[in-house]
Design a protein around this motif. Structure first.
Motif, PDB file in Angstrom:
ATOM      1  N   LEU A  96       0.819  -1.209   0.000  1.00  0.00           N
ATOM      2  CA  LEU A  96       0.000   0.000   0.000  1.00  0.00           C
ATOM      3  C   LEU A  96       0.852   1.259   0.000  1.00  0.00           C
ATOM      4  CD1 LEU A  96      -3.064  -0.595   2.363  1.00  0.00           C
ATOM      5  CD2 LEU A  96      -3.032  -0.340  -0.111  1.00  0.00           C
ATOM      6  N   THR A  97       2.001   1.221   0.657  1.00  0.00           N
ATOM      7  CA  THR A  97       2.870   2.400   0.659  1.00  0.00           C
ATOM      8  C   THR A  97       3.315   2.742  -0.748  1.00  0.00           C
ATOM      9  OG1 THR A  97       3.646   2.089   2.924  1.00  0.00           O
ATOM     10  CG2 THR A  97       5.088   3.318   1.456  1.00  0.00           C
ATOM     11  N   GLU A  98       3.529   1.719  -1.569  1.00  0.00           N
ATOM     12  CA  GLU A  98       3.911   1.966  -2.953  1.00  0.00           C
ATOM     13  C   GLU A  98       2.711   2.351  -3.809  1.00  0.00           C
ATOM     14  OE1 GLU A  98       5.584  -0.560  -6.823  1.00  0.00           O
ATOM     15  OE2 GLU A  98       5.923  -1.327  -4.792  1.00  0.00           O
ATOM     16  N   ALA A  99       1.599   1.642  -3.637  1.00  0.00           N
ATOM     17  CA  ALA A  99       0.454   1.829  -4.524  1.00  0.00           C
ATOM     18  C   ALA A  99      -0.433   3.007  -4.124  1.00  0.00           C
ATOM     19  CB  ALA A  99      -0.381   0.553  -4.563  1.00  0.00           C
ATOM     20  N   LEU A 100      -0.647   3.197  -2.826  1.00  0.00           N
ATOM     21  CA  LEU A 100      -1.531   4.260  -2.329  1.00  0.00           C
ATOM     22  C   LEU A 100      -0.857   5.008  -1.183  1.00  0.00           C
ATOM     23  CD1 LEU A 100      -4.956   2.356  -2.197  1.00  0.00           C
ATOM     24  CD2 LEU A 100      -4.116   3.845  -4.007  1.00  0.00           C
ATOM     25  N   PRO A 101       0.263   5.662  -1.450  1.00  0.00           N
ATOM     26  CA  PRO A 101       1.001   6.306  -0.356  1.00  0.00           C
ATOM     27  C   PRO A 101       0.228   7.421   0.333  1.00  0.00           C
ATOM     28  CG  PRO A 101       1.865   6.982  -2.495  1.00  0.00           C
ATOM     29  CD  PRO A 101       0.921   5.854  -2.753  1.00  0.00           C
ATOM     30  N   MET A 102      -0.758   8.000  -0.342  1.00  0.00           N
ATOM     31  CA  MET A 102      -1.504   9.111   0.240  1.00  0.00           C
ATOM     32  C   MET A 102      -2.817   8.677   0.875  1.00  0.00           C
ATOM     33  SD  MET A 102       0.389  11.793  -0.150  1.00  0.00           S
ATOM     34  CE  MET A 102       1.780  10.690   0.132  1.00  0.00           C
ATOM     35  N   LEU A 103      -2.977   7.378   1.123  1.00  0.00           N
ATOM     36  CA  LEU A 103      -4.229   6.856   1.662  1.00  0.00           C
ATOM     37  C   LEU A 103      -4.679   7.599   2.910  1.00  0.00           C
ATOM     38  CD1 LEU A 103      -6.446   4.649   1.558  1.00  0.00           C
ATOM     39  CD2 LEU A 103      -4.939   3.224   2.970  1.00  0.00           C
ATOM     40  N   ARG A 104      -3.737   7.880   3.823  1.00  0.00           N
ATOM     41  CA  ARG A 104      -4.089   8.531   5.094  1.00  0.00           C
ATOM     42  C   ARG A 104      -3.542   9.951   5.183  1.00  0.00           C
ATOM     43  NH1 ARG A 104      -1.335   3.816   7.648  1.00  0.00           N
ATOM     44  NH2 ARG A 104      -0.076   5.395   8.700  1.00  0.00           N
ATOM     45  N   ALA A 105      -3.003  10.478   4.082  1.00  0.00           N
ATOM     46  CA  ALA A 105      -2.197  11.700   4.180  1.00  0.00           C
ATOM     47  C   ALA A 105      -3.002  12.962   4.435  1.00  0.00           C
ATOM     48  CB  ALA A 105      -1.361  11.875   2.911  1.00  0.00           C
ATOM     49  N   VAL A 106      -4.163  13.090   3.832  1.00  0.00           N
ATOM     50  CA  VAL A 106      -4.936  14.333   3.942  1.00  0.00           C
ATOM     51  C   VAL A 106      -5.951  14.183   5.072  1.00  0.00           C
ATOM     52  CG1 VAL A 106      -6.456  15.950   2.759  1.00  0.00           C
ATOM     53  CG2 VAL A 106      -4.604  14.821   1.501  1.00  0.00           C
ATOM     54  N   LYS A 107      -5.813  15.024   6.075  1.00  0.00           N
ATOM     55  CA  LYS A 107      -6.647  14.923   7.271  1.00  0.00           C
ATOM     56  C   LYS A 107      -7.869  15.832   7.162  1.00  0.00           C
ATOM     57  CE  LYS A 107      -2.968  12.710   8.845  1.00  0.00           C
ATOM     58  NZ  LYS A 107      -1.889  12.271   7.945  1.00  0.00           N
ATOM     59  N   ASP A 108      -8.996  15.348   7.724  1.00  0.00           N
ATOM     60  CA  ASP A 108     -10.174  16.202   7.791  1.00  0.00           C
ATOM     61  C   ASP A 108     -10.110  17.049   9.061  1.00  0.00           C
ATOM     62  OD1 ASP A 108     -11.044  14.640   9.969  1.00  0.00           O
ATOM     63  OD2 ASP A 108     -12.358  13.401   8.725  1.00  0.00           O
TER      64      ASP A 108
END
Length: 377
Positions: free
Chosen positions: A140-152
């Motif tokens: 997931l770090t390679e495929a979707l590195p921004m999965l948790r990056a943008v916080k609400d």
């Protein structure tokens, strides 16, 4: 939010929205879905954290167009049912003595490519590959590195509270005695302060005195701190499930002119990195801005790590502020800015704040203690 007021808990709808975004991101990345093992990604997506991580298979399967499914051992199903995100998914359990892959395999596209959380056990991935030999997997770090990056907004509230608590811990540590005490003793004071100001988990308390400060990841040891030492203090952990991480460098007694100069250079570099934070700017520009100040001052060879890292439900996660990271900064991203200079055998200086990019186009700090050198006793 006051120190004593806990934020409102995340709801099932919050977790439903996160899993939907993850499914959409996976599809956009050309994946058939994602497989999430116990760890930070599972907590982020469902709110579920097993009381013990064992060899028994637990896996969340998320794919576009399908309801998320959490596969768990039968003996752990009651706990999983209590997770705040449980109403947003289907629970399927398996019992000891049966094959957990018989439950999991039907949930997967038999020829699909899946993202897998980095902490998944190899035995489980290999078990699925044996059952479904035409599937393939990518981290997931390679495929979707921004999965948790943008916080609400609710996540930003928690990170702000964690940062404020770390600031209080720093203010308190300035009142304790350094000279004549071991690094481990000061580290224990820091850990106690973080806990007292609301941290449920202390991840690290770096206390690098004198020459130990020239090692960026020095762990507090048995060295006795002396007058004349520069001391790097890097500490953080989790409060309300979200991370803190801050560094200040103090001096025991009066510093030399050179020590003041190096500290001033690092402080100016940290400020330059902060001023580079704007939505749309590549992450590498933060590194470039901080690094230029240090290089221009003649210390470039002694700045030996990236300028920053993301933070959220873990204290280190994407994005990274490093040369070559061309991904743009997005409002809601949270990351450290922590340049340093490390003179081998002598001393080190690092200054770190957690920051975010606001919608108004500027950066905002979550650490607000003075960045000037503090003199301690």
């Amino acid at each position: 939010m006051s120190r004593s007021t806990a934020p409102a808990p995340f709801t099932a709808e919050d977790y439903r929205a996160r899993m939907a975004r993850a499914a959409e991101a996976a599809a956009d990345a050309g994946l058939a879905g994602i497989l999430v093992a116990p760890g930070p990604d599972l907590v982020y997506l469902t709110g579920y954290q097993p009381t013990a991580i064992t060899e028994r298979l637990t896996a969340l399967v998320v794919a576009a167009g399908r309801e998320p499914v959490l596969v768990v051992p039968t003996l752990e199903a009651p706990d999983a049912e209590k997770a705040p995100g449980a109403p947003a998914l289907t629970l399927r359990d398996w019992t000891d003595g049966t094959d957990p892959y018989d439950v999991t395999a039907p949930l997967l596209d038999t020829r699909g490519r899946f993202g897998v959380s980095d902490n998944a056990w190899a035995m489980h991935l290999l078990g699925l590959q044996k059952k479904l030999p035409s599937t393939s997997y990518v981290s997931l770090t390679e495929a979707l590195p921004m999965l948790r990056a943008v916080k609400d907004a609710h996540e930003l509230e928690r990170i702000a509270a964690a940062g404020a608590a770390a600031d209080e811990a720093y203010r308190e540590i300035l009142t304790v005695r350094f000279a004549g005490r071991r690094e481990t003793e000061v580290a224990a004071d820091l850990a106690a302060a973080l806990t007292r100001f609301g941290h449920s988990q202390v991840d690290f308390t770096v206390v690098g005195s004198g020459p130990n400060g020239a090692n960026p990841h020095h762990e507090a040891g048995e060295r006795v701190i002396e007058r004349g030492d520069m001391v790097v203090l890097d500490f953080g952990g989790l409060k309300h499930g979200y991370g803190s991480d801050t560094t200040r460098t103090v001096h025991v007694g009066e510093p030399t002119a050179e020590e003041r100069r190096v500290h001033d250079v690092v402080r100016e570099a940290q400020q330059a990195g902060f001023e580079a934070v704007r939505p749309g700017v590549a992450c590498q520009e933060v590194d470039r801005a901080a690094r230029k100040v240090i290089t221009d001052a003649g210390y470039g060879a002694y700045f030996i790590h990236r300028t920053g890292h993301g933070i959220g439900v873990t204290t280190h996660e994407p994005p990274y502020m490093i040369e070559g990271e061309e991904r743009p900064i997005v409002p809601g991203m949270c990351f450290s800015i922590e340049p340093g200079v490390y003179l081998p055998g002598r001393f080190g200086v690092r200054i770190e704040d957690i920051v975010t990019a606001d919608e108004d186009g500027s950066g905002r700090r979550f650490n607000n203690t003075p960045r000037e050198m503090a003199i301690v006793e």
